[in-house]
Motif scaffolding. Structure first.
Motif, PDB file in Angstrom:
ATOM      1  N   ILE A   3       0.045   9.694   4.201  1.00 39.74           N
ATOM      2  CA  ILE A   3      -1.151   9.867   5.029  1.00 39.74           C
ATOM      3  C   ILE A   3      -0.896  10.964   6.049  1.00 39.74           C
ATOM      4  O   ILE A   3       0.158  10.977   6.698  1.00 39.74           O
ATOM      5  N   ILE A  53      -4.525   9.562  12.539  1.00 37.46           N
ATOM      6  CA  ILE A  53      -4.257   9.615  11.097  1.00 37.46           C
ATOM      7  C   ILE A  53      -5.566   9.913  10.382  1.00 37.46           C
ATOM      8  O   ILE A  53      -6.652   9.616  10.903  1.00 37.46           O
ATOM      9  N   TYR A  54      -5.448  10.534   9.228  1.00 39.72           N
ATOM     10  CA  TYR A  54      -6.618  10.799   8.389  1.00 39.72           C
ATOM     11  C   TYR A  54      -6.298  10.240   7.004  1.00 39.72           C
ATOM     12  O   TYR A  54      -5.575  10.847   6.228  1.00 39.72           O
ATOM     13  N   ILE A  55      -6.821   9.058   6.744  1.00 43.80           N
ATOM     14  CA  ILE A  55      -6.499   8.350   5.498  1.00 43.80           C
ATOM     15  C   ILE A  55      -7.103   9.073   4.293  1.00 43.80           C
ATOM     16  O   ILE A  55      -6.535   9.117   3.215  1.00 43.80           O
ATOM     17  N   LYS A  56      -8.310   9.623   4.518  1.00 47.55           N
ATOM     18  CA  LYS A  56      -8.986  10.489   3.528  1.00 47.55           C
ATOM     19  C   LYS A  56      -9.512   9.732   2.311  1.00 47.55           C
ATOM     20  O   LYS A  56     -10.675   9.877   1.961  1.00 47.55           O
ATOM     21  N   ASP A  57      -8.694   8.946   1.656  1.00 44.33           N
ATOM     22  CA  ASP A  57      -9.102   8.245   0.429  1.00 44.33           C
ATOM     23  C   ASP A  57      -9.951   7.028   0.797  1.00 44.33           C
ATOM     24  O   ASP A  57      -9.450   6.091   1.430  1.00 44.33           O
ATOM     25  N   PHE A  60      -8.959   3.223   0.793  1.00 44.12           N
ATOM     26  CA  PHE A  60      -8.040   2.601   1.748  1.00 44.12           C
ATOM     27  C   PHE A  60      -8.663   2.592   3.137  1.00 44.12           C
ATOM     28  O   PHE A  60      -9.579   3.363   3.423  1.00 44.12           O
ATOM     29  N   ALA A  61      -8.157   1.724   3.992  1.00 43.85           N
ATOM     30  CA  ALA A  61      -8.522   1.705   5.412  1.00 43.85           C
ATOM     31  C   ALA A  61      -7.285   1.224   6.148  1.00 43.85           C
ATOM     32  O   ALA A  61      -6.265   0.919   5.519  1.00 43.85           O
ATOM     33  N   ALA A  62      -7.367   1.169   7.450  1.00 44.71           N
ATOM     34  CA  ALA A  62      -6.258   0.588   8.209  1.00 44.71           C
ATOM     35  C   ALA A  62      -6.831  -0.456   9.158  1.00 44.71           C
ATOM     36  O   ALA A  62      -7.970  -0.329   9.629  1.00 44.71           O
ATOM     37  N   SER A  87     -11.529   5.446   6.606  1.00 45.71           N
ATOM     38  CA  SER A  87     -10.723   6.474   5.927  1.00 45.71           C
ATOM     39  C   SER A  87     -11.105   7.879   6.391  1.00 45.71           C
ATOM     40  O   SER A  87     -10.328   8.811   6.232  1.00 45.71           O
ATOM     41  N   ILE A 118      -2.106  -0.758   6.494  1.00 45.41           N
ATOM     42  CA  ILE A 118      -2.940  -0.005   5.543  1.00 45.41           C
ATOM     43  C   ILE A 118      -3.371  -0.968   4.445  1.00 45.41           C
ATOM     44  O   ILE A 118      -2.526  -1.682   3.877  1.00 45.41           O
TER      45      ILE A 118
END
Ligand SMILES: O=c1ccn([C@H]2C[C@H](O)[C@@H](COP(=O)(O)OP(=O)(O)OP(=O)(O)O)O2)c(=O)[nH]1
Ligand SMILES: [Mg+2]
Length: 148
Positions: A3, A53-57, A60-62, A87, A118
């Protein structure tokens, strides 16, 4: 998974979030504050973590969750109970720190305050219907299966 992470506060550069043990699910987040911060009984403050952070996908999440020690021993939990990091969020990770106890608690600069997990996410679409095929539970809930 990998990530993208931005260090927003230079103090975080040599203490990036990491898994404390091979089996850890959570990454500790630190209170990136300049001075000790006292949370009065039932007080809450939004605390910066010094990172983004940049999860992008979108798969997913956090989640931001309390640390059990701080929560159980000192009543330091989260003002939003659980933080959800989308994300596509690119801003600083923030922790809503809530002192749910009746004793003041002083948070030290760079103290580990909460943890990040995550998680996989499924984005649903909806199929609008008039009736559902009957399930075993039906509309029962709120203790409908009995106590104990
Ligand atoms: O404890 C948290 C909760 C959220 N966020 C960030 C990441 C998240 O992607 C964004 C929005 O959070 P949420 O959707 O829970 O808040 P909202 O009140 O619905 O705001 P928005 O209208 O911006 O979605 O805020 C944090 O940094 N910490
Ligand atoms: Mg939202």
């Amino acid at each position: 998974m990998n990530i993208d992470l931005k260090v927003l506060d230079p103090r975080m550069a040599d203490q990036l979030p990491s898994y404390a043990t091979p089996g850890s699910a959570g990454l500790d987040l630190r209170a990136c504050i300049d001075q000790p911060l006292t949370l009065e009984p039932n007080g809450w403050r939004l605390v910066p973590t010094g990172i983004a952070i940049y999860i992008k996908d979108p798969g997913f999440a956090a989640l931001i969750l309390p640390r059990s020690g701080l929560g159980h021993k000192h009543g330091i939990v989260l003002g939003n109970l659980v933080g959800l990091i989308d994300s596509d969020y690119q801003g600083q990770l923030m922790v809503s720190a809530w002192n749910r106890s009746d004793v003041a608690f002083t948070l030290q600069p760079m103290e580990r305050l909460a943890q990040l997990v995550i998680v996989p996410v499924v984005q649903a679409t909806f199929n609008v219907v008039d009736e559902f095929p009957l399930s075993q539970r039906g509309e029962g809930g709120y203790g409908s299966t009995g106590k104990g």
